[in-house]
Scaffold this active site. Sequence first.
Site, PDB file in Angstrom:
ATOM      1  N   TYR A  51       5.697  -1.068  -6.605  1.00 31.58           N
ATOM      2  CA  TYR A  51       6.685  -2.095  -6.971  1.00 31.58           C
ATOM      3  C   TYR A  51       6.195  -2.910  -8.175  1.00 31.58           C
ATOM      4  O   TYR A  51       6.937  -3.165  -9.123  1.00 31.58           O
ATOM      5  CB  TYR A  51       6.923  -3.055  -5.806  1.00 31.58           C
ATOM      6  CG  TYR A  51       8.038  -2.666  -4.870  1.00 31.58           C
ATOM      7  CD1 TYR A  51       9.298  -2.317  -5.337  1.00 31.58           C
ATOM      8  CD2 TYR A  51       7.841  -2.688  -3.495  1.00 31.58           C
ATOM      9  CE1 TYR A  51      10.324  -1.982  -4.466  1.00 31.58           C
ATOM     10  CE2 TYR A  51       8.860  -2.356  -2.606  1.00 31.58           C
ATOM     11  CZ  TYR A  51      10.102  -2.012  -3.103  1.00 31.58           C
ATOM     12  OH  TYR A  51      11.110  -1.690  -2.240  1.00 31.58           O
ATOM     13  N   ALA A  68      16.196   2.316  -1.566  1.00 30.51           N
ATOM     14  CA  ALA A  68      16.464   1.005  -0.968  1.00 30.51           C
ATOM     15  C   ALA A  68      16.385  -0.087  -2.021  1.00 30.51           C
ATOM     16  O   ALA A  68      15.826   0.122  -3.095  1.00 30.51           O
ATOM     17  CB  ALA A  68      15.464   0.734   0.148  1.00 30.51           C
ATOM     18  N   CYS A  69      16.917  -1.254  -1.708  1.00 28.73           N
ATOM     19  CA  CYS A  69      16.875  -2.419  -2.590  1.00 28.73           C
ATOM     20  C   CYS A  69      15.441  -2.683  -3.022  1.00 28.73           C
ATOM     21  O   CYS A  69      14.555  -2.662  -2.186  1.00 28.73           O
ATOM     22  CB  CYS A  69      17.422  -3.649  -1.865  1.00 28.73           C
ATOM     23  SG  CYS A  69      17.290  -5.179  -2.788  1.00 28.73           S
ATOM     24  N   PRO A  70      15.131  -2.907  -4.287  1.00 29.86           N
ATOM     25  CA  PRO A  70      16.046  -3.053  -5.426  1.00 29.86           C
ATOM     26  C   PRO A  70      16.197  -1.775  -6.252  1.00 29.86           C
ATOM     27  O   PRO A  70      16.549  -1.863  -7.424  1.00 29.86           O
ATOM     28  CB  PRO A  70      15.338  -4.132  -6.246  1.00 29.86           C
ATOM     29  CG  PRO A  70      13.881  -3.815  -6.055  1.00 29.86           C
ATOM     30  CD  PRO A  70      13.744  -3.204  -4.683  1.00 29.86           C
ATOM     31  N   GLY A  71      15.951  -0.613  -5.655  1.00 31.05           N
ATOM     32  CA  GLY A  71      16.000   0.656  -6.386  1.00 31.05           C
ATOM     33  C   GLY A  71      17.280   0.888  -7.172  1.00 31.05           C
ATOM     34  O   GLY A  71      17.223   1.143  -8.379  1.00 31.05           O
TER      35      GLY A  71
END
Lengths: 162, 82
Positions: free
Chosen positions: A106, B21-24
């Site tokens: 991320y 899934a968020c934020p994908g």
Amino acid sequence: MAVVYCEFFHSYLCPQLKTTKLIIMAKKMTIALYTGSFDKLTATGVIINGAVADDMDVEIFVLLMGANAFKKENVGKTDHMAELADKKEEFLASLQQLKIPTWMEYFQQAKEMGNVKIYICGLAGKVWNGLTLGDFNELADDICGIAEYVASAQTADVNLFI
Amino acid sequence: MTTEELKNLKTDKVVDARGSACPGPLMATKKAIGEMKSGEIIEVLSSDPGTKRDVPKWAVKKGFEYLGDILEDGYFRLYIKK
């Protein structure tokens, strides 16, 4: 920081200038990242991706426990400093099943897509025997002192302690 | 736009973010739209329920035109004009 070339200003307000640059400061998010737990780091990863999607600059100041997670030898640890031990296995299994990126993935994605800077607190580094930038993973941009965080947070639009 | 109008829309780019899934889906949309020209239309496929609120709000904030969405079996199609 975003630079916008504005034809309106050029032709209407400043006809004497050939080009006019209107400089618009991007909004900024600062984060005091105290936690070293992979669960909160995952949440942080989602937040900073959202900020980057909104074209915000992000500055992360990695404090005490956070600096441990950023140590080079802890790269790849999937359950580092799990905060809620009784939920850890369920949480990890769910993350894997849903193919959720790891917290480092991320952070990496946010850095690739936007202006994200990560600074390790000098004191925190010393606590975990990390004295140079080379002691930390590749996400870290520099080692800094608390004054830099305080100064940056004063000009931030959003400031979080995680 | 109505569902019928959206179905007949000529799109310039399709981003299939199903399974992400968020934020994908949002990040995939941002990345794709950055490479598009003004006036072009992007279609985003997402199975993440948060996308239906997230992406329209983001698109309008960024100055794009949100054209609407279609609910398919287990996923959404969202349409944005840059």
